[in-house]
Design a protein around this motif. Structure first.
Motif, PDB file in Angstrom:
ATOM      1  N   LEU A  99       1.001  -8.686   1.906  1.00 32.85           N
ATOM      2  CA  LEU A  99       2.364  -8.219   1.671  1.00 32.85           C
ATOM      3  C   LEU A  99       2.466  -7.453   0.353  1.00 32.85           C
ATOM      4  O   LEU A  99       3.159  -6.433   0.269  1.00 32.85           O
ATOM      5  N   LYS A 100       1.765  -7.932  -0.670  1.00 34.46           N
ATOM      6  CA  LYS A 100       1.770  -7.201  -1.929  1.00 34.46           C
ATOM      7  C   LYS A 100       1.070  -5.864  -1.771  1.00 34.46           C
ATOM      8  O   LYS A 100       1.447  -4.866  -2.404  1.00 34.46           O
ATOM      9  N   GLY A 101       0.046  -5.828  -0.927  1.00 35.23           N
ATOM     10  CA  GLY A 101      -0.633  -4.567  -0.658  1.00 35.23           C
ATOM     11  C   GLY A 101       0.304  -3.544  -0.037  1.00 35.23           C
ATOM     12  O   GLY A 101       0.286  -2.363  -0.392  1.00 35.23           O
ATOM     13  N   VAL A 102       1.141  -3.988   0.893  1.00 37.78           N
ATOM     14  CA  VAL A 102       2.131  -3.096   1.493  1.00 37.78           C
ATOM     15  C   VAL A 102       3.139  -2.656   0.434  1.00 37.78           C
ATOM     16  O   VAL A 102       3.521  -1.483   0.358  1.00 37.78           O
ATOM     17  N   ILE A 130       6.091  -9.512  -3.107  1.00 37.90           N
ATOM     18  CA  ILE A 130       5.971  -9.918  -1.706  1.00 37.90           C
ATOM     19  C   ILE A 130       7.195  -9.470  -0.906  1.00 37.90           C
ATOM     20  O   ILE A 130       7.071  -8.972   0.226  1.00 37.90           O
ATOM     21  N   TRP A 131       8.390  -9.647  -1.477  1.00 41.14           N
ATOM     22  CA  TRP A 131       9.607  -9.259  -0.763  1.00 41.14           C
ATOM     23  C   TRP A 131       9.635  -7.763  -0.480  1.00 41.14           C
ATOM     24  O   TRP A 131      10.097  -7.332   0.578  1.00 41.14           O
ATOM     25  N   THR A 132       9.153  -6.984  -1.431  1.00 42.87           N
ATOM     26  CA  THR A 132       9.096  -5.535  -1.222  1.00 42.87           C
ATOM     27  C   THR A 132       8.219  -5.200  -0.024  1.00 42.87           C
ATOM     28  O   THR A 132       8.606  -4.412   0.850  1.00 42.87           O
ATOM     29  N   GLY A 133       7.041  -5.812   0.039  1.00 37.91           N
ATOM     30  CA  GLY A 133       6.150  -5.567   1.167  1.00 37.91           C
ATOM     31  C   GLY A 133       6.755  -6.006   2.484  1.00 37.91           C
ATOM     32  O   GLY A 133       6.629  -5.315   3.504  1.00 37.91           O
ATOM     33  N   LEU A 134       7.444  -7.151   2.484  1.00 39.24           N
ATOM     34  CA  LEU A 134       8.065  -7.661   3.707  1.00 39.24           C
ATOM     35  C   LEU A 134       9.153  -6.718   4.196  1.00 39.24           C
ATOM     36  O   LEU A 134       9.257  -6.429   5.400  1.00 39.24           O
ATOM     37  N   MET A 140      -3.070  -8.775  -6.522  1.00 39.62           N
ATOM     38  CA  MET A 140      -2.008  -7.818  -6.829  1.00 39.62           C
ATOM     39  C   MET A 140      -1.740  -6.852  -5.677  1.00 39.62           C
ATOM     40  O   MET A 140      -0.790  -6.079  -5.714  1.00 39.62           O
ATOM     41  N   GLY A 141      -2.600  -6.874  -4.663  1.00 38.72           N
ATOM     42  CA  GLY A 141      -2.411  -5.975  -3.528  1.00 38.72           C
ATOM     43  C   GLY A 141      -2.990  -4.597  -3.723  1.00 38.72           C
ATOM     44  O   GLY A 141      -2.652  -3.665  -2.974  1.00 38.72           O
ATOM     45  N   LEU A 142      -3.887  -4.424  -4.690  1.00 34.78           N
ATOM     46  CA  LEU A 142      -4.410  -3.098  -4.993  1.00 34.78           C
ATOM     47  C   LEU A 142      -5.331  -2.548  -3.914  1.00 34.78           C
ATOM     48  O   LEU A 142      -5.652  -1.350  -3.925  1.00 34.78           O
ATOM     49  N   TYR A 143      -5.754  -3.404  -2.985  1.00 33.65           N
ATOM     50  CA  TYR A 143      -6.638  -2.934  -1.918  1.00 33.65           C
ATOM     51  C   TYR A 143      -5.926  -2.893  -0.566  1.00 33.65           C
ATOM     52  O   TYR A 143      -6.575  -2.828   0.472  1.00 33.65           O
ATOM     53  N   PHE A 171      -2.613  -0.942  -0.170  1.00 34.03           N
ATOM     54  CA  PHE A 171      -1.617   0.115   0.053  1.00 34.03           C
ATOM     55  C   PHE A 171      -2.208   1.375   0.685  1.00 34.03           C
ATOM     56  O   PHE A 171      -1.618   1.942   1.609  1.00 34.03           O
ATOM     57  N   SER A 172      -3.378   1.815   0.221  1.00 38.86           N
ATOM     58  CA  SER A 172      -3.986   3.001   0.844  1.00 38.86           C
ATOM     59  C   SER A 172      -4.380   2.694   2.288  1.00 38.86           C
ATOM     60  O   SER A 172      -4.214   3.529   3.182  1.00 38.86           O
ATOM     61  N   ALA A 173      -4.899   1.485   2.508  1.00 42.22           N
ATOM     62  CA  ALA A 173      -5.271   1.075   3.869  1.00 42.22           C
ATOM     63  C   ALA A 173      -4.052   1.077   4.786  1.00 42.22           C
ATOM     64  O   ALA A 173      -4.098   1.576   5.919  1.00 42.22           O
ATOM     65  N   THR A 174      -2.937   0.532   4.296  1.00 42.72           N
ATOM     66  CA  THR A 174      -1.714   0.482   5.100  1.00 42.72           C
ATOM     67  C   THR A 174      -1.226   1.877   5.460  1.00 42.72           C
ATOM     68  O   THR A 174      -0.842   2.150   6.608  1.00 42.72           O
ATOM     69  N   LEU A 175      -1.254   2.782   4.503  1.00 43.45           N
ATOM     70  CA  LEU A 175      -0.806   4.150   4.766  1.00 43.45           C
ATOM     71  C   LEU A 175      -1.689   4.837   5.811  1.00 43.45           C
ATOM     72  O   LEU A 175      -1.196   5.615   6.634  1.00 43.45           O
ATOM     73  N   VAL A 176      -2.982   4.558   5.782  1.00 38.57           N
ATOM     74  CA  VAL A 176      -3.875   5.118   6.810  1.00 38.57           C
ATOM     75  C   VAL A 176      -3.442   4.658   8.191  1.00 38.57           C
ATOM     76  O   VAL A 176      -3.339   5.444   9.133  1.00 38.57           O
TER      77      VAL A 176
END
Length: 298
Positions: free
Chosen positions: A15-18, A27-31, A71-74, A76-81
């Motif tokens: 969720l943090k990654g998102v 987490i709430w932002t990702g959700l 921290m979710g640093l791995y 966000f790019s994966a999610t966008l793909v």
């Protein structure tokens, strides 16, 4: 959410990654991002979850830094793909396979950049998506995704207010007014200052596009604003100099966006378009200015 981090750390990391798509370790932002994506298209929603899971799992398997993973640093790019591929192509078996492979590759590229201290932002997503989309267009006959229902506004009227929030929505390929509002609220929960700067950046990007006589509908859809939104969030802060950096980076990003579109490069169209490259380029050009400004006393 502290309980979630302790009991289900993998879910928390996902969720943090998102959420890190808009630089929010929340987490709430990702959700809420996932909620907005599912509102527009459930296939893109599932692709976002799958890609975030693959990115996080790849980082764990390859034993990357636990703090960075947390921290979710791995993610966000994966999610966008994942979202990009299901936005551009009909979601058949090959596309779902490409989502998995692309998410893993984006994670590896992200780690290489972090390890070498290079601020690449969403560049791993851009590089991987360009490569996969170009290959799919060149070697397959997969049709484009079914057109989404135009839910951009709640009425037939398109106005400047919707343009301000649509800039948020288009960061993650969502065109509805509701998704844009959800994304704005999601960022506001993580960082109110960044959310308000993002709103201003979205309007600023739209104004620049109108100044250069870009098509009104595309401007109101947020297609010239989402890179400015990301720039605004990246440089958001409480000092006057932060406002200057937001304006400069947003201006550069929109001008780069317009330039790349005006060039009408066929290879770029075949690779999926400009994506968030103007944000990355605008941010890179602004970072040296930030160093200079922060050396000067208030």
């Amino acid at each position: 959410m502290d309980i979630l981090e302790k009991k289900l750390p993998f879910v928390s990391e996902m969720l943090k990654g998102v959420g890190q798509i808009m630089l929010q370790d929340n987490i709430w932002t990702g959700l809420l991002f996932l909620a907005g994506i599912f509102y527009d298209d459930y296939k893109m929603g599932f692709a976002a979850i799958l890609a975030a899971a693959v990115g996080t799992l790849t980082a764990r398997i390859l034993k990357y830094d636990e703090g960075e993973i947390a921290m979710g640093l791995y993610g966000f790019s994966a999610t966008l793909v994942g979202v990009a591929l299901t936005f551009m192509f009909r979601a058949d078996a090959l596309i779902w396979g490409a989502v998995i492979v692309g998410a893993a590759l984006a994670t590896v590229l992200q780690h290489m950049a972090i390890k070498n201290g290079i601020p690449v932002f969403t560049l791993p997503f851009i590089v991987v998506t360009w490569a996969i989309v170009f290959a799919l267009h060149s070697f397959t006959a997969i049709p484009p995704a079914d057109p989404l229902v135009d839910t951009m506004v709640l009425s037939e009227e398109i106005n400047n207010f919707t343009a301000s929030t649509n800039g948020f929505g288009e960061v993650i390929f969502q065109g509805s007014f509701v998704a844009g509002v959800i994304f704005f609220i999601a960022v506001f929960l993580g960082n109110p200052v960044a959310a308000l700067y993002g709103l201003a950046g979205s309007l600023f990007g739209a104004w620049i596009a109108l100044f250069f006589a870009e098509p009104l509908k595309q401007v109101h859809m947020g297609l010239f604003s989402f890179n400015a939104v990301l720039c605004s969030i990246a440089f958001a802060g409480t000092k006057r100099k932060d406002g200057l950096l937001v304006m400069l980076s947003s201006l550069l990003a929109v001008l780069i966006d317009i330039y790349m579109l005006k060039m009408d490069w066929s290879v770029l169209a075949k690779a999926g378009g400009v994506l968030t490259f103007p944000f990355v380029a605008g941010t890179w050009l602004t970072l040296p200015v930030k160093k200079v400004l922060y050396r000067i006393n208030d």
